[in-house]
Write a protein that holds these residues in place. Structure first.
Motif, PDB file in Angstrom:
ATOM      1  N   GLU A 290       0.844  -1.187   0.000  1.00  0.00           N
ATOM      2  CA  GLU A 290       0.000   0.000   0.000  1.00  0.00           C
ATOM      3  C   GLU A 290       0.877   1.233   0.000  1.00  0.00           C
ATOM      4  OE1 GLU A 290      -2.765   1.019  -0.617  1.00  0.00           O
ATOM      5  OE2 GLU A 290      -4.152  -0.665  -0.463  1.00  0.00           O
ATOM      6  N   ILE A 291       0.283   2.333  -0.382  1.00  0.00           N
ATOM      7  CA  ILE A 291       1.011   3.584  -0.504  1.00  0.00           C
ATOM      8  C   ILE A 291       0.959   4.339   0.820  1.00  0.00           C
ATOM      9  CG2 ILE A 291       1.066   5.827  -1.658  1.00  0.00           C
ATOM     10  CD1 ILE A 291      -0.310   4.296  -4.041  1.00  0.00           C
ATOM     11  N   VAL A 292       2.150   4.718   1.284  1.00  0.00           N
ATOM     12  CA  VAL A 292       2.258   5.515   2.499  1.00  0.00           C
ATOM     13  C   VAL A 292       3.084   6.751   2.184  1.00  0.00           C
ATOM     14  CG1 VAL A 292       3.124   5.606   4.862  1.00  0.00           C
ATOM     15  CG2 VAL A 292       2.064   3.506   4.002  1.00  0.00           C
ATOM     16  N   CYS A 293       2.584   7.920   2.569  1.00  0.00           N
ATOM     17  CA  CYS A 293       3.328   9.167   2.434  1.00  0.00           C
ATOM     18  C   CYS A 293       3.692   9.670   3.826  1.00  0.00           C
ATOM     19  CB  CYS A 293       2.504  10.234   1.716  1.00  0.00           C
ATOM     20  SG  CYS A 293       2.242   9.905  -0.036  1.00  0.00           S
ATOM     21  N   ILE A 294       4.920  10.083   3.984  1.00  0.00           N
ATOM     22  CA  ILE A 294       5.389  10.654   5.239  1.00  0.00           C
ATOM     23  C   ILE A 294       5.694  12.118   4.994  1.00  0.00           C
ATOM     24  CG2 ILE A 294       7.192  10.578   6.998  1.00  0.00           C
ATOM     25  CD1 ILE A 294       7.465   7.576   6.286  1.00  0.00           C
ATOM     26  N   LYS A 295       5.098  12.987   5.805  1.00  0.00           N
ATOM     27  CA  LYS A 295       5.244  14.420   5.641  1.00  0.00           C
ATOM     28  C   LYS A 295       5.939  15.005   6.861  1.00  0.00           C
ATOM     29  CE  LYS A 295       2.655  18.640   4.619  1.00  0.00           C
ATOM     30  NZ  LYS A 295       1.317  19.217   4.298  1.00  0.00           N
ATOM     31  N   LEU A 296       6.960  15.818   6.627  1.00  0.00           N
ATOM     32  CA  LEU A 296       7.701  16.445   7.717  1.00  0.00           C
ATOM     33  C   LEU A 296       7.343  17.923   7.819  1.00  0.00           C
ATOM     34  CD1 LEU A 296      11.348  15.082   7.405  1.00  0.00           C
ATOM     35  CD2 LEU A 296       9.406  14.114   8.638  1.00  0.00           C
ATOM     36  N   VAL A 297       7.097  18.386   9.051  1.00  0.00           N
ATOM     37  CA  VAL A 297       6.889  19.802   9.327  1.00  0.00           C
ATOM     38  C   VAL A 297       7.673  20.162  10.576  1.00  0.00           C
ATOM     39  CG1 VAL A 297       4.607  19.860   8.255  1.00  0.00           C
ATOM     40  CG2 VAL A 297       4.815  19.372  10.695  1.00  0.00           C
ATOM     41  N   ASN A 298       7.976  21.449  10.744  1.00  0.00           N
ATOM     42  CA  ASN A 298       8.611  21.874  11.986  1.00  0.00           C
ATOM     43  C   ASN A 298       7.545  22.282  13.000  1.00  0.00           C
ATOM     44  OD1 ASN A 298       7.765  24.403  11.180  1.00  0.00           O
ATOM     45  ND2 ASN A 298       9.813  25.167  10.706  1.00  0.00           N
ATOM     46  N   ASP A 299       7.984  22.799  14.134  1.00  0.00           N
ATOM     47  CA  ASP A 299       7.029  23.041  15.222  1.00  0.00           C
ATOM     48  C   ASP A 299       6.093  24.214  14.971  1.00  0.00           C
ATOM     49  OD1 ASP A 299       8.999  24.876  15.384  1.00  0.00           O
ATOM     50  OD2 ASP A 299       9.598  24.447  17.444  1.00  0.00           O
ATOM     51  N   ILE A 300       6.312  24.984  13.867  1.00  0.00           N
ATOM     52  CA  ILE A 300       5.348  26.033  13.527  1.00  0.00           C
ATOM     53  C   ILE A 300       4.598  25.695  12.242  1.00  0.00           C
ATOM     54  CG2 ILE A 300       6.628  27.845  14.737  1.00  0.00           C
ATOM     55  CD1 ILE A 300       7.715  28.773  12.044  1.00  0.00           C
ATOM     56  N   GLY A 301       4.720  24.455  11.794  1.00  0.00           N
ATOM     57  CA  GLY A 301       3.920  23.972  10.677  1.00  0.00           C
ATOM     58  C   GLY A 301       4.532  24.109   9.313  1.00  0.00           C
ATOM     59  N   GLU A 326       9.882  19.261  -2.061  1.00  0.00           N
ATOM     60  CA  GLU A 326       9.605  20.644  -1.693  1.00  0.00           C
ATOM     61  C   GLU A 326       8.350  20.791  -0.848  1.00  0.00           C
ATOM     62  OE1 GLU A 326      10.560  23.277  -5.383  1.00  0.00           O
ATOM     63  OE2 GLU A 326      10.697  21.170  -5.963  1.00  0.00           O
ATOM     64  N   LEU A 327       7.478  19.795  -0.873  1.00  0.00           N
ATOM     65  CA  LEU A 327       6.289  19.797  -0.030  1.00  0.00           C
ATOM     66  C   LEU A 327       6.549  19.124   1.310  1.00  0.00           C
ATOM     67  CD1 LEU A 327       3.619  18.866  -2.728  1.00  0.00           C
ATOM     68  CD2 LEU A 327       4.332  21.140  -1.957  1.00  0.00           C
ATOM     69  N   GLY A 328       7.816  18.735   1.534  1.00  0.00           N
ATOM     70  CA  GLY A 328       8.167  18.107   2.799  1.00  0.00           C
ATOM     71  C   GLY A 328       7.749  16.666   2.924  1.00  0.00           C
ATOM     72  N   GLN A 329       7.448  16.012   1.802  1.00  0.00           N
ATOM     73  CA  GLN A 329       6.967  14.646   1.915  1.00  0.00           C
ATOM     74  C   GLN A 329       7.672  13.692   0.966  1.00  0.00           C
ATOM     75  OE1 GLN A 329       2.765  15.018   1.247  1.00  0.00           O
ATOM     76  NE2 GLN A 329       2.921  14.666  -0.935  1.00  0.00           N
ATOM     77  N   VAL A 330       7.601  12.430   1.318  1.00  0.00           N
ATOM     78  CA  VAL A 330       8.145  11.349   0.512  1.00  0.00           C
ATOM     79  C   VAL A 330       7.143  10.208   0.582  1.00  0.00           C
ATOM     80  CG1 VAL A 330       9.516  10.512   2.461  1.00  0.00           C
ATOM     81  CG2 VAL A 330      10.121   9.831   0.141  1.00  0.00           C
ATOM     82  N   CYS A 331       6.874   9.590  -0.561  1.00  0.00           N
ATOM     83  CA  CYS A 331       5.855   8.550  -0.648  1.00  0.00           C
ATOM     84  C   CYS A 331       6.445   7.287  -1.245  1.00  0.00           C
ATOM     85  CB  CYS A 331       4.676   9.004  -1.513  1.00  0.00           C
ATOM     86  SG  CYS A 331       3.875  10.521  -0.958  1.00  0.00           S
ATOM     87  N   GLY A 332       5.845   6.161  -0.945  1.00  0.00           N
ATOM     88  CA  GLY A 332       6.287   4.913  -1.538  1.00  0.00           C
ATOM     89  C   GLY A 332       5.377   3.773  -1.149  1.00  0.00           C
ATOM     90  N   TYR A 333       5.527   2.673  -1.845  1.00  0.00           N
ATOM     91  CA  TYR A 333       4.802   1.468  -1.499  1.00  0.00           C
ATOM     92  C   TYR A 333       5.473   0.798  -0.309  1.00  0.00           C
ATOM     93  CZ  TYR A 333       1.789   1.443  -5.613  1.00  0.00           C
ATOM     94  OH  TYR A 333       0.839   1.739  -6.548  1.00  0.00           O
ATOM     95  N   MET A 334       4.710   0.457   0.693  1.00  0.00           N
ATOM     96  CA  MET A 334       5.202  -0.234   1.871  1.00  0.00           C
ATOM     97  C   MET A 334       4.569  -1.625   1.938  1.00  0.00           C
ATOM     98  SD  MET A 334       7.023   2.226   3.049  1.00  0.00           S
ATOM     99  CE  MET A 334       7.116   4.005   2.896  1.00  0.00           C
ATOM    100  N   PRO A 335       5.316  -2.630   2.380  1.00  0.00           N
ATOM    101  CA  PRO A 335       4.770  -3.988   2.435  1.00  0.00           C
ATOM    102  C   PRO A 335       3.637  -4.088   3.456  1.00  0.00           C
ATOM    103  CG  PRO A 335       6.892  -3.883   3.531  1.00  0.00           C
ATOM    104  CD  PRO A 335       6.711  -2.569   2.847  1.00  0.00           C
ATOM    105  N   LEU A 336       2.575  -4.775   3.063  1.00  0.00           N
ATOM    106  CA  LEU A 336       1.422  -4.931   3.954  1.00  0.00           C
ATOM    107  C   LEU A 336       1.786  -5.748   5.183  1.00  0.00           C
ATOM    108  CD1 LEU A 336      -1.541  -5.568   1.478  1.00  0.00           C
ATOM    109  CD2 LEU A 336      -1.072  -3.500   2.802  1.00  0.00           C
ATOM    110  N   ASN A 337       1.127  -5.378   6.290  1.00  0.00           N
ATOM    111  CA  ASN A 337       1.223  -6.123   7.554  1.00  0.00           C
ATOM    112  C   ASN A 337       2.641  -6.165   8.118  1.00  0.00           C
ATOM    113  OD1 ASN A 337      -1.598  -6.827   7.383  1.00  0.00           O
ATOM    114  ND2 ASN A 337      -1.008  -8.353   5.851  1.00  0.00           N
TER     115      ASN A 337
END
Length: 612
Positions: A290-301, A326-337
């Motif tokens: 499944e596709i999971v995106c991880i987004k990074l922000v600092n403490d003021i968003g 540039e949107l602070g995120q990286v996405c990819g397919y991650m193995p289920l379970n």
């Protein structure tokens, strides 16, 4: 279900790509012979235009210059920093394919799902090292010290399909999933078409790259009806989860994805399989993901780009990483379970900024992570870059260093806006800028941070690059900036066809690894005084010693591309004193050693090193 525009990877693919969320339809244009690429390309989406900035290095992480980069119909070459820029490249919504080629290296590539803004890629090229030699008609096994091997039957064909008879050089590399450099060295990404022409993400147990070359450097492959046995050893940590049989997949270098063909059997600690042609071969389990995106922000968003996210599966004993866009995120397919250990390292001497466990993954999702604390600070840098006429530079990039962290940032229409991370005790940064259109640069500038945003103002890229050799073959431009030498000697040749005293002008790139590195050599034997050489000269090939010049280039002891029936015109525009510049332009029509015609033109701007 919502469709995400993402990179086609899994954790086990050892590759994550900066990308973004998007709703899109699917249609496409790529073509292949096996499987049905017209149908398969419907997964890629419509054609779009995207910008790319990349770095290319060798296995020692040393930048490689003069690498030809191709994205669709767009081409560029890497500069002295190993950097390339291609703006407005035509790719697909969910698939972009970047190819890297240079004499002396195995063809390399990267596949991504392009995002808006600048797509950054990193490629590590493998040397084209001959590990063994065999001959047509001879059955022979060629092995690597690590135990990988290929068993050849002895029947080969050239690229045009005709039979080949002669010696065969075997080039081979094993890519081990436990090697941290594997994700940079492997071609494309682990996105595949299975035997039913369906999308799959792959869990790799190893790859073997095999290329065959004839006596004159011709690309060879196995003859129709012939086959080869390939073996790869497994790392101890992988054997526990290794199945008794595993599908084989080859990399389609035309279209940029893996294709299922055959299977291999586990014998002891080795997988053994039979193949009918050569490319990269991959031993993989297709996985649901499944596709999971991880987004990074600092403490003021504010979003945080250019930060490496590391994911590790203890169960599968494998690790992958990706860089936020540039949107602070990286996405990819991650193995289920699977539960994954997530680590975000701080910059330089900073402590680890974040550690956590995500999963088990059961559905697509976006995970937002807030990086706070005093050890890691997010900084925005903005500025403008102009040329010598104060016009915004069109194509360029900036190298930014803060502490132990460095990154290349694209300059779009003269403007730079990016975010970097720094440790609390890093109070300033350095920045260098390069204009790839004019071959000019701005010298390194040190700037103090003014948190949270630092405006560097306007910087002029108006310093000439000291020396360069530039040449275009057909439509591909090449640059050489380093290791350039100029010699002038008075020759006394023991040859009746030449005058007793002649003058030699010799301009060359003096790389120390012939023929692995590109080279360039221009030589002229002339009977005039060296200081009066300004003028035009015809092509010279040791036929007429008077007032003629010659040129050779591209490996094989710098004598690769010439035959006797070539024509050229050289214009020596200036010959300075020692320490001043020699300027030469040239135009050349030539036939390569395979009989193919080419057009070459270029210019030389080098310092005169030696006097009479």
């Amino acid at each position: 279900m919502k469709i995400l525009k993402v990179c086609f990877t899994t954790l086990i693919a050892l590759f994550l790509t900066s990308c973004e969320l998007d709703d899109s339809d699917s249609s496409g244009t790529l073509q292949s012979q096996n499987p049905d690429s017209t149908a398969f390309s419907e997964n890629f989406g419509d054609e779009i235009s995207r910008n790319f900035l990349g770095t290319v290095v060798d296995i020692n992480n040393i930048p490689i210059s003069n690498v030809m980069i191709t994205i669709g119909n767009s081409t560029a070459t890497t500069d002295n920093n190993g950097v390339f820029i291609i703006n407005s490249a035509t790719v697909n919504q969910r698939f972009g394919y970047i190819k890297a080629e240079k004499t002396g290296y195995i063809h390399a590539s990267r596949a991504v799902v392009p995002s808006e803004g600048t797509n950054k890629v990193h490629i590590m090229m493998l040397p084209e090292t001959v590990v063994g030699t065999t001959a047509s008609g001879t059955q022979e096994a060629i092995s690597l010290p690590n135990g990988a091997s290929v068993g050849l039957e002895g029947d080969y064909i050239k690229a045009d399909g005709t039979a080949y008879d002669g010696n065969v050089n075997v080039i081979m590399h094993l890519l081990d999933p436990t090697d941290e450099d594997m994700e940079d060295q492997m071609p494309g990404m682990l996105y595949a078409a299975n035997a039913q022409n369906e999308e799959r993400m792959l869990q790799t147990f190893g790859m073997l790259a095999v290329e065959l070359r004839g006596e004159n450097g011709q690309d060879l492959n196995l003859a129709e009806g012939s086959s080869a046995e390939i073996k790869i050893p497994l790392d101890e940590s992988l054997i526990l989860n290794a199945p008794n049989t595993i599908p084989l997949w080859y990399f389609d270098e035309v279209n940029g994805y893996w294709v299922e063909e055959g299977e291999a059997t586990l014998v002891g600690n080795q997988y053994i399989g039979m193949v009918s042609h050569f490319s990269f071969w991959n031993y993989d389990i297709p996985r649901e993901a499944e596709i999971v995106c991880i987004k990074l922000v600092n403490d003021i968003g504010n979003t945080i780009p250019n930060q490496e996210i590391i994911l590790h599966s203890s169960n599968l004993n494998q690790t992958t990483s990706g860089i936020t866009n540039e949107l602070g995120q990286v996405c990819g397919y991650m193995p289920l379970n699977e539960s994954l250990e997530l680590t975000i390292n701080g910059n330089g001497s900073c402590t680890i900024a974040y550690e956590d466990t995500i999963g088990p993954i059961t559905e697509e999702q976006v995970i937002t992570i807030v990086l706070d604390g005093t050890d890691l600070i997010s900084e925005t840098i903005v500025g403008n870059f102009v040329d010598c006429d104060q016009n915004p530079i069109i194509n360029g990039y900036a190298l930014i260093n803060t502490g132990e962290f460095s990154s290349f940032e694209n300059i779009n229409n003269g403007m730079l806006q990016t975010t970097v991370l720094r440790c609390a005790d890093d109070s300033d940064f350095s920045i260098e800028a390069y204009d790839t259109n004019t071959l000019q640069s701005a010298s390194q500038t040190n700037v103090a941070f003014t948190s949270p945003e630092t405006n560097i103002g306007t910087i002029s890229t108006c310093s000439d690059i000291d020396e360069y050799i530039e040449y275009t073959i057909d439509s591909t431009q090449n640059f050489l900036f380093t290791e350039i030498s100029v010699a002038e000697l008075e020759y006394n040749l023991d040859d009746q066809s030449f005058p007793i005293e002649t003058y030699l002008i010799q301009i060359e790139t003096t790389f120390g690894n012939f023929p692995e590195e590109d080279c360039f050599r221009l030589i002229g034997i002339l009977t005039q005084d060296f200081n009066t050489l300004v003028g035009s000269y015809d092509y010279w090939y040791f036929q007429d010693p008077n007032d003629n010049m010659g040129i050779t280039f591209n490996g094989n002891d710098c004598g690769h591309a010439m035959t006797l029936d070539n024509t050229a015109l050289f214009n020596i525009n200036s010959i300075g004193e020692v320490g001043e510049y020699i300027d030469i332009t040239f135009e050349l029509d030539y036939f390569d050693f395979n009989g193919q015609p080419h057009t070459m033109e270029g210019s030389i701007h080098v310092l005169r090193d030696l006097g009479n």
